[in-house]
Design an enzyme around this catalytic site. Structure first.
Site, PDB file in Angstrom:
ATOM      1  N   ASN A 129       2.295   1.445   4.368  1.00 53.12           N
ATOM      2  CA  ASN A 129       2.606   0.159   5.044  1.00 53.12           C
ATOM      3  C   ASN A 129       2.270   0.222   6.540  1.00 53.12           C
ATOM      4  OD1 ASN A 129       5.512  -1.990   5.627  1.00 53.12           O
ATOM      5  ND2 ASN A 129       3.457  -2.592   5.109  1.00 53.12           N
ATOM      6  N   CYS A 174      -1.459   0.714   7.341  1.00 53.25           N
ATOM      7  CA  CYS A 174      -2.896   0.401   7.444  1.00 53.25           C
ATOM      8  C   CYS A 174      -3.267  -0.831   6.625  1.00 53.25           C
ATOM      9  CB  CYS A 174      -3.753   1.591   7.014  1.00 53.25           C
ATOM     10  SG  CYS A 174      -3.553   3.059   8.045  1.00 53.25           S
ATOM     11  N   ARG A 175      -3.371  -0.676   5.320  1.00 49.50           N
ATOM     12  CA  ARG A 175      -3.936  -1.749   4.492  1.00 49.50           C
ATOM     13  C   ARG A 175      -3.015  -2.948   4.303  1.00 49.50           C
ATOM     14  NH1 ARG A 175      -5.170   2.210  -0.325  1.00 49.50           N
ATOM     15  NH2 ARG A 175      -3.296   3.092   0.625  1.00 49.50           N
ATOM     16  N   SER A 176      -1.750  -2.708   3.925  1.00 51.04           N
ATOM     17  CA  SER A 176      -0.900  -3.878   3.619  1.00 51.04           C
ATOM     18  C   SER A 176      -0.509  -4.689   4.855  1.00 51.04           C
ATOM     19  CB  SER A 176       0.310  -3.502   2.759  1.00 51.04           C
ATOM     20  OG  SER A 176       1.155  -2.590   3.406  1.00 51.04           O
ATOM     21  N   CYS A 207       0.867  -1.188   0.000  1.00 49.49           N
ATOM     22  CA  CYS A 207       0.000   0.000   0.000  1.00 49.49           C
ATOM     23  C   CYS A 207       0.896   1.228   0.000  1.00 49.49           C
ATOM     24  CB  CYS A 207      -0.977  -0.029   1.174  1.00 49.49           C
ATOM     25  SG  CYS A 207      -0.198  -0.009   2.803  1.00 49.49           S
ATOM     26  N   ASP A 212      -8.020   3.840   0.874  1.00 50.50           N
ATOM     27  CA  ASP A 212      -7.131   4.297   1.943  1.00 50.50           C
ATOM     28  C   ASP A 212      -7.964   4.718   3.156  1.00 50.50           C
ATOM     29  OD1 ASP A 212      -5.326   5.569   3.540  1.00 50.50           O
ATOM     30  OD2 ASP A 212      -4.473   6.816   1.957  1.00 50.50           O
TER      31      ASP A 212
HETATM   32  P1  4NP Z   1      -1.832   2.777   4.077  1.00 45.95           P
HETATM   33  O1  4NP Z   1      -2.487   4.127   4.651  1.00 45.95           O
HETATM   34  O2  4NP Z   1      -1.270   3.114   2.713  1.00 45.95           O
HETATM   35  O3  4NP Z   1      -2.988   1.835   4.006  1.00 45.95           O
HETATM   36  O4  4NP Z   1      -0.773   2.353   5.074  1.00 45.95           O
HETATM   37  C1  4NP Z   1      -1.807   5.340   4.715  1.00 45.95           C
HETATM   38  C2  4NP Z   1      -0.943   5.602   5.747  1.00 45.95           C
HETATM   39  C3  4NP Z   1      -0.316   6.818   5.825  1.00 45.95           C
HETATM   40  C4  4NP Z   1      -0.552   7.796   4.863  1.00 45.95           C
HETATM   41  C5  4NP Z   1      -1.419   7.530   3.823  1.00 45.95           C
HETATM   42  C6  4NP Z   1      -2.035   6.295   3.743  1.00 45.95           C
HETATM   43  N1  4NP Z   1       0.065   9.052   4.965  1.00 45.95           N
HETATM   44  O5  4NP Z   1      -0.237   9.946   4.125  1.00 45.95           O
HETATM   45  O6  4NP Z   1       0.884   9.285   5.876  1.00 45.95           O
END
Ligand code: 4NP
Length: 158
Positions: free
Chosen positions: A11, A13-15, A8, A125
């Site tokens: 790294n 939340c989703r992955s 993602c 996201d």
């Molecule tokens: P992820 O979510 O891609 O599912 O881990 C996010 C975590 C952090 C951010 C964006 C998405 N960020 O902008 O910091």
């Protein structure tokens, strides 16, 4: 060994959620000796960070522990080393394609290809939303994780 990498943006939340959910699916099938699982992000914001506490809590409510995971950034070497590089959304897919060694593009796919009965193509996201977003992400990921295991059984004699 079949090697699967979930990817993602951050790294956190989703992955990592996909990593934890798929690990559980694979352990339940007693295939942990045959399938290697990891996750990474396409951006460097959260290198070394544990998963977002909301992702940890949502996963824990479904019996999945994410607290030991740490953020890292995906590299070209990951695309060489892993067999399936599964992006959560189109942006992650494009970021991976930008670093993909030529000839290996077919390894990089959207994770929700393995949940064909769902209407969505992307795991959204959840970072800037509320708790509900994390529950929805888990529902999508659980379905795709089961579909992925079925695919691996079919294509890799597992
Ligand atoms: P992820 O979510 O891609 O599912 O881990 C996010 C975590 C952090 C951010 C964006 C998405 N960020 O902008 O910091």
């Amino acid at each position: 060994m079949v090697k699967v990498l979930f990817v993602c943006l951050g790294n956190i939340c989703r992955s990592p959620t996909a990593e934890g959910v798929f690990r559980k699916v694979v352990e339940r099938a007693e295939l942990q000796q045959r399938i290697e699982i990891d996750s990474a992000g396409t951006h460097a914001y959260h290198i070394g960070a544990p998963p977002d506490t909301r992702a940890q809590e949502a996963a824990r409510r479904r019996g999945i522990e994410l607290s030991g995971l740490r953020g890292r950034k995906a590299t070209r070497l990951d695309i060489e080393r892993f067999d399936y590089i599964l992006a959560m959304d189109e942006e992650n897919l494009q970021n991976l394609m930008a670093i993909c060694p030529s000839g290996l593009e077919d390894k990089v796919r959207l994770f929700l290809e393995f949940a064909p009965s769902r209407p969505e193509r992307e795991v959204p996201d959840p970072y800037f939303g509320g708790e509900q977003g994390f529950e929805r992400v888990l529902d999508m990921i659980e379905e795709a994780a089961n579909g992925l295991l079925a695919h691996l059984r079919q294509h890799h004699q597992l």
